[in-house]
Design a protein around this motif. Structure first.
Motif: not given
Length: 285
Positions: A215-232
Motif C-alpha cells: 500500500a501507499g502511505s498517501g492512500e485514503v485507505l492506509i489506516d485501515g490497511i495498517t490496522a489489518f496488518v497489525s491484526t493479522a
C-alpha cells in the motif's frame, strides 16, 4: 513505443482530472479458461508451474481482465508465472457476496483441474485485494487447502472506512469519502458492512497463508490497511507489509508511466518467487 515516464505528482494530477493514462503496448498471450469466467495471461517469462490467480480492481462495480491486461502481463513477468484473471460478477446488478462466490469458484476450479495449491498465489488490487481475503476466508470455511501465499495491493479491508486517513489523505489520493460510500452502497446493497467476509479487518484470520500487503502511505485507505496488518500479525499470520512512501491508491496499475509502479510490481514478483520457488530448485542432485 513505450509510454513517457511521469512523476507520481503528474500521475496523481492526471487521475484527479479523470483522464486515462496510457498502458504498455506489449501484447501478452491471452486465452479463455474453460469452465469459469476467466482468462489465462502469459508472457515469454511465464512458467506453467506457478499460477497467480488475479482479481481485478474497480470498486466492485467495474473493471475486467481487459483493462488490467498490462498489470497482468507485468505480474506474469515479475513472478515468472501464469496469471489466471477472473471476471467476477459486478455490483450493483450482482451485489455481495456474488463476487466472493465467483472468486471461490475460480480457486476451486484450479484445484479440480489438478493445480497444486502450493504453486498458487492469489493476487488482487483494490477491490480485488479485498476479494482475495474474502475468498481465502471462504475457502478456509469450506475446508479447502490454502494456497502458497497471497498478495493484496491497496485492498479495502474495512467497509466502515473508519480510519482518519479517509479524511486527511484526500489531497494525496485521487478519490475520497464520497466515492467510498457510493462503492459500499452498490456492493453491499444494505448488507452489514462489518460482516467479516466483506470487511476482513473484523475476521478471524487464523489459518491464512503468508501475505504480502502492499500500500501507499498517501492512500485514503492506509489506516485501515495498517490496522489489518497489525491484526493479522497478532493472530499469527505471516505478513510482509510493503508501504511505499507517498504513493496513492493502486499506483502499481500505472507502471507503464510510473517507475515507482514498475518497482512495486517487481517486489511482488520477488515475494511470489520466494513463496513458490522454481520446482527445479527444490530437487536433489
Amino acid at each position: 513505443m513505450a509510454a513517457a515516464t511521469l512523476s507520481p505528482a503528474e500521475v496523481l494530477a492526471t487521475l484527479k482530472r479523470g483522464v486515462s493514462l496510457p498502458a504498455d503496448r506489449r501484447r501478452p498471450g491471452v486465452e479463455r479458461v474453460p469452465g469459469i469466467p476467466a482468462y489465462r495471461v502469459t508472457t515469454s517469462a511465464s512458467r506453467p508451474d506457478r499460477t497467480l490467480l488475479f482479481f481485478h480492481g474497480g470498486g466492485f462495480t467495474g473493471g475486467s481482465t481487459a483493462d488490467h491486461l498490462d498489470l497482468c502481463a507485468r505480474l506474469a513477468d515479475a513472478a515468472r508465472g501464469e496469471v489466471v484473471s477472473v471476471d467476477y460478477r459486478l455490483a450493483p446488478e450482482h451485489p455481495f457476496p456474488a463476487a466472493v462466490e465467483d472468486c471461490l469458484s475460480a480457486y476451486r476450479h484450479l484445484l479440480t483441474e489438478g493445480c497444486d495449491p502450493a504453486r498458487v498465489v492469489p493476487v488482487g488490487i483494490s477491490a480485488g485485494g479485498t476479494l482475495v481475503l474474502s475468498m481465502l476466508l471462504s475457502a478456509l470455511d469450506a475446508g479447502l487447502p490454502m494456497p502458497a501465499a497471497a498478495v493484496l495491493l491497496s485492498p479495502a479491508v474495512d467497509m466502515l472506512f473508519l480510519g482518519e486517513s479517509v479524511i486527511f489523505n484526500r489531497d494525496s489520493d485521487w478519490f475520497g469519502p464520497e466515492r467510498l460510500a457510493a462503492m459500499r452502497n452498490d456492493y453491499l446493497a444494505g448488507h452489514d458492512p462489518d460482516d467479516p467476509l466483506a470487511s476482513p479487518l473484523y475476521a478471524d484470520l487464523d489459518g491464512l497463508p503468508p501475505l504480502l500487503v502492499q500500500a501507499g502511505s498517501g492512500e485514503v485507505l492506509i489506516d485501515g490497511i495498517t490496522a489489518f496488518v497489525s491484526t493479522a500479525q497478532l493472530q499469527g499470520v505471516s505478513v510482509t507489509f510493503d508501504c511505499a512512501e507517498g504513493m496513492f491508491h493502486c499506483w502499481q496499475a500505472f507502471a507503464a508511466v510510473l517507475p515507482e509502479g514498475a518497482a512495486a510490481i517487481e517486489r511482488v514478483g520477488v515475494f511470489v518467487r520466494r513463496q513458490v520457488p522454481d520446482e527445479a530448485a527444490g530437487q536433489g542432485p
